[in-house]
Design a protein around this motif. Structure first.
Motif, PDB file in Angstrom:
ATOM      1  N   VAL A  32      26.938  33.442  46.437  1.00 37.06           N
ATOM      2  CA  VAL A  32      28.233  34.013  46.095  1.00 37.06           C
ATOM      3  C   VAL A  32      28.101  35.519  45.923  1.00 37.06           C
ATOM      4  O   VAL A  32      27.071  36.013  45.464  1.00 37.06           O
ATOM      5  N   CYS A  33      29.140  36.235  46.304  1.00 37.76           N
ATOM      6  CA  CYS A  33      29.232  37.685  46.123  1.00 37.76           C
ATOM      7  C   CYS A  33      30.415  37.970  45.205  1.00 37.76           C
ATOM      8  O   CYS A  33      31.556  37.666  45.541  1.00 37.76           O
ATOM      9  N   TRP A  34      30.134  38.544  44.052  1.00 36.64           N
ATOM     10  CA  TRP A  34      31.171  38.854  43.060  1.00 36.64           C
ATOM     11  C   TRP A  34      31.559  40.331  43.129  1.00 36.64           C
ATOM     12  O   TRP A  34      30.735  41.184  43.440  1.00 36.64           O
ATOM     13  N   ALA A  35      32.812  40.617  42.809  1.00 35.34           N
ATOM     14  CA  ALA A  35      33.281  41.999  42.669  1.00 35.34           C
ATOM     15  C   ALA A  35      34.055  42.110  41.365  1.00 35.34           C
ATOM     16  O   ALA A  35      34.709  41.158  40.925  1.00 35.34           O
ATOM     17  N   ALA A  36      33.989  43.271  40.748  1.00 40.83           N
ATOM     18  CA  ALA A  36      34.576  43.499  39.431  1.00 40.83           C
ATOM     19  C   ALA A  36      35.785  44.418  39.521  1.00 40.83           C
ATOM     20  O   ALA A  36      36.026  45.065  40.541  1.00 40.83           O
ATOM     21  N   GLU A  37      36.543  44.464  38.422  1.00 40.58           N
ATOM     22  CA  GLU A  37      37.615  45.442  38.285  1.00 40.58           C
ATOM     23  C   GLU A  37      37.730  45.835  36.818  1.00 40.58           C
ATOM     24  O   GLU A  37      37.422  45.047  35.917  1.00 40.58           O
ATOM     25  N   ALA A  38      38.151  47.079  36.576  1.00 38.88           N
ATOM     26  CA  ALA A  38      38.388  47.549  35.212  1.00 38.88           C
ATOM     27  C   ALA A  38      39.693  48.347  35.214  1.00 38.88           C
ATOM     28  O   ALA A  38      40.764  47.820  34.973  1.00 38.88           O
ATOM     29  N   TYR A  39      39.591  49.648  35.527  1.00 37.21           N
ATOM     30  CA  TYR A  39      40.795  50.457  35.681  1.00 37.21           C
ATOM     31  C   TYR A  39      40.591  51.446  36.834  1.00 37.21           C
ATOM     32  O   TYR A  39      40.903  52.625  36.753  1.00 37.21           O
ATOM     33  N   GLY A  40      40.026  50.893  37.905  1.00 38.67           N
ATOM     34  CA  GLY A  40      39.818  51.662  39.132  1.00 38.67           C
ATOM     35  C   GLY A  40      40.190  50.806  40.317  1.00 38.67           C
ATOM     36  O   GLY A  40      41.352  50.517  40.547  1.00 38.67           O
ATOM     37  N   SER A  41      39.186  50.337  41.043  1.00 36.19           N
ATOM     38  CA  SER A  41      39.449  49.448  42.175  1.00 36.19           C
ATOM     39  C   SER A  41      39.813  48.061  41.658  1.00 36.19           C
ATOM     40  O   SER A  41      39.361  47.635  40.592  1.00 36.19           O
ATOM     41  N   ASP A  42      40.630  47.355  42.450  1.00 37.29           N
ATOM     42  CA  ASP A  42      40.950  45.972  42.096  1.00 37.29           C
ATOM     43  C   ASP A  42      40.028  45.032  42.863  1.00 37.29           C
ATOM     44  O   ASP A  42      39.577  45.335  43.968  1.00 37.29           O
ATOM     45  N   ALA A  43      39.738  43.883  42.273  1.00 36.06           N
ATOM     46  CA  ALA A  43      38.796  42.953  42.889  1.00 36.06           C
ATOM     47  C   ALA A  43      39.326  42.265  44.149  1.00 36.06           C
ATOM     48  O   ALA A  43      38.588  42.134  45.124  1.00 36.06           O
ATOM     49  N   PRO A  44      40.596  41.801  44.196  1.00 36.47           N
ATOM     50  CA  PRO A  44      41.026  41.050  45.382  1.00 36.47           C
ATOM     51  C   PRO A  44      40.938  41.827  46.689  1.00 36.47           C
ATOM     52  O   PRO A  44      40.571  41.257  47.724  1.00 36.47           O
ATOM     53  N   THR A  45      41.249  43.117  46.662  1.00 33.12           N
ATOM     54  CA  THR A  45      41.184  43.904  47.891  1.00 33.12           C
ATOM     55  C   THR A  45      39.747  43.988  48.400  1.00 33.12           C
ATOM     56  O   THR A  45      39.475  43.822  49.594  1.00 33.12           O
ATOM     57  N   VAL A  46      38.813  44.228  47.475  1.00 34.05           N
ATOM     58  CA  VAL A  46      37.396  44.299  47.846  1.00 34.05           C
ATOM     59  C   VAL A  46      36.928  42.956  48.401  1.00 34.05           C
ATOM     60  O   VAL A  46      36.232  42.893  49.424  1.00 34.05           O
ATOM     61  N   LEU A  47      37.313  41.876  47.760  1.00 35.90           N
ATOM     62  CA  LEU A  47      36.859  40.554  48.186  1.00 35.90           C
ATOM     63  C   LEU A  47      37.415  40.173  49.559  1.00 35.90           C
ATOM     64  O   LEU A  47      36.721  39.546  50.362  1.00 35.90           O
ATOM     65  N   ALA A  48      38.656  40.560  49.825  1.00 34.27           N
ATOM     66  CA  ALA A  48      39.220  40.296  51.149  1.00 34.27           C
ATOM     67  C   ALA A  48      38.439  41.062  52.220  1.00 34.27           C
ATOM     68  O   ALA A  48      38.171  40.537  53.308  1.00 34.27           O
ATOM     69  N   TRP A  49      38.083  42.310  51.917  1.00 33.47           N
ATOM     70  CA  TRP A  49      37.306  43.142  52.839  1.00 33.47           C
ATOM     71  C   TRP A  49      35.941  42.515  53.112  1.00 33.47           C
ATOM     72  O   TRP A  49      35.478  42.432  54.256  1.00 33.47           O
ATOM     73  N   VAL A  50      35.286  42.020  52.063  1.00 32.89           N
ATOM     74  CA  VAL A  50      33.976  41.393  52.216  1.00 32.89           C
ATOM     75  C   VAL A  50      34.101  40.070  52.962  1.00 32.89           C
ATOM     76  O   VAL A  50      33.307  39.769  53.866  1.00 32.89           O
TER      77      VAL A  50
END
Length: 349
Positions: A32-50
């Motif tokens: 699995v590849c996880w991506a995080a979010e705080a108050y910058g990039s959002d996780a769903p956009t990164v995950l869709a790209w990956v």
């Protein structure tokens, strides 16, 4: 025990390499590849790209922040990502912290356990494609006295059940996570303390729900650095540890600081926090005991890392998520490969 990878926050300075790292993890058989979010990039956009540029590896949100989205929106996002990725999405949720929740999203950080339980209930109901109605303390669907009516999700997820994880640190949250989730996302895990700080509480929640630990994913994130000088490698993570133990949340609501205390570092945790909140970040980093960093990371030779992987597996970890350190893409990829080799040496795959 399986391996995962955590890309962290997109926008943290290694964006050009993150996709290549994810693709290498996919090639190496990481789970699995996880991506995080705080108050910058959002996780769903990164995950869709990956997801669009990998083949087998699951993609997971670690985390989608509960105060950032209405629960029905989270269900829509999860169903969409699962569909686009061919059934590879894992939904990780968390309440974030008081500073982000109230400062960034304008959502009061109160009753986090009750809010999480209700949120998960709505998300699960929506993802199951039931007509959505809910009458709770935090959400009422549809709103009474208006034109709203119970609606049903129009997107068909690839799987009937999308795995749902919760980021949990405190004992009560861990117990609730065991009760209502499919997995727990953990941070700063020390193998020798894992039973007392996490698993005993998760197990209590599973028992409350009439369940065992079978099928429940214990998924901690562990920084990884390969080399001969363990002390120098540990020093790389002093700013990271100081940020969380010293500066995350408020003085009274720093869950990472409380975790360090439960691992036996009461005096040290107080000193780290005092210095960090006073603006002395260098002093806070210097105050971190080497043993705290070493016990919550994978450092050193492949053989040493393999021994620690064995300890994690024996402690009850089912997916060990690695955060490979390195200043270049080559160094991060080398760390990923070392992780695979260490797991093979440990013989716990």
């Amino acid at each position: 025990m399986r391996l995962g990878i955590n890309l962290g926050y997109w926008g943290a300075g290694m964006d050009a390499d993150n996709l290549a790292v994810a693709q290498e993890a996919d090639r190496l058989g990481y789970d699995v590849c996880w991506a995080a979010e705080a108050y910058g990039s959002d996780a769903p956009t990164v995950l869709a790209w990956v997801a669009a540029q990998t083949e087998r590896i699951d993609i997971g949100s670690a985390i989608l922040q509960i105060p950032a989205r209405q629960p029905a929106m989270t269900a829509m996002t999860a169903a969409t990502l699962d569909s686009l990725s061919g059934g590879r999405f894992r939904l990780g949720l968390g309440v974030s912290g008081p500073q982000v929740s109230e400062g960034w999203y304008g959502v009061k950080f109160d009753k986090p356990l009750a809010r999480t339980r209700e949120y998960v209930e709505i998300v699960r109901k929506a993802m199951s494609r039931e007509r959505l109605s809910h009458d709770g303390e935090h959400w009422t669907l549809p709103l009474p006295g208006g034109p709203g009516k119970p609606l049903k999700l129009t997107v068909h997820p690839t799987r009937e059940h999308i795995p749902l994880y919760i980021a949990a640190i405190g004992p009560k949250n861990l117990e609730q996570t065991g009760e209502i989730a499919d997995g727990a996302l953990l941070i700063f895990p020390a193998a020798e303390h894992l039973e007392a700080t996490a698993l005993t509480h998760i197990r209590a929640g599973r028992e409350k729900a009439g369940l065992t630990m079978d099928g429940f994913d214990v998924c901690p994130t562990v920084p990884l650095a390969v080399g001969d000088d363990v002390t120098a490698l540990a020093d790389m993570f002093r700013p990271y540890t100081a940020l969380y133990v010293g500066g995350m949340g408020s003085r009274k609501q720093n869950f990472y600081n409380q975790l360090a205390q439960r691992m036996g570092y009461e005096k040290e945790a107080a000193e780290i926090q005092d210095k960090y909140l006073a603006g002395d970040k260098t002093g806070a980093a210097a105050a971190i005991p080497h043993s705290l960093i070493d016990s919550t990371t994978l450092l050193g030779s492949v053989e040493r890392i393999a021994d620690k992987m064995t300890a994690y597996a024996e402690a009850g970890v089912t997916t060990l998520t690695l955060a490979p350190a390195g200043f270049t893409l080559e160094e991060r990829v080398a760390a990923l490969r070392a992780g695979t080799e260490a797991l093979e040496r440990a013989g716990v795959a």
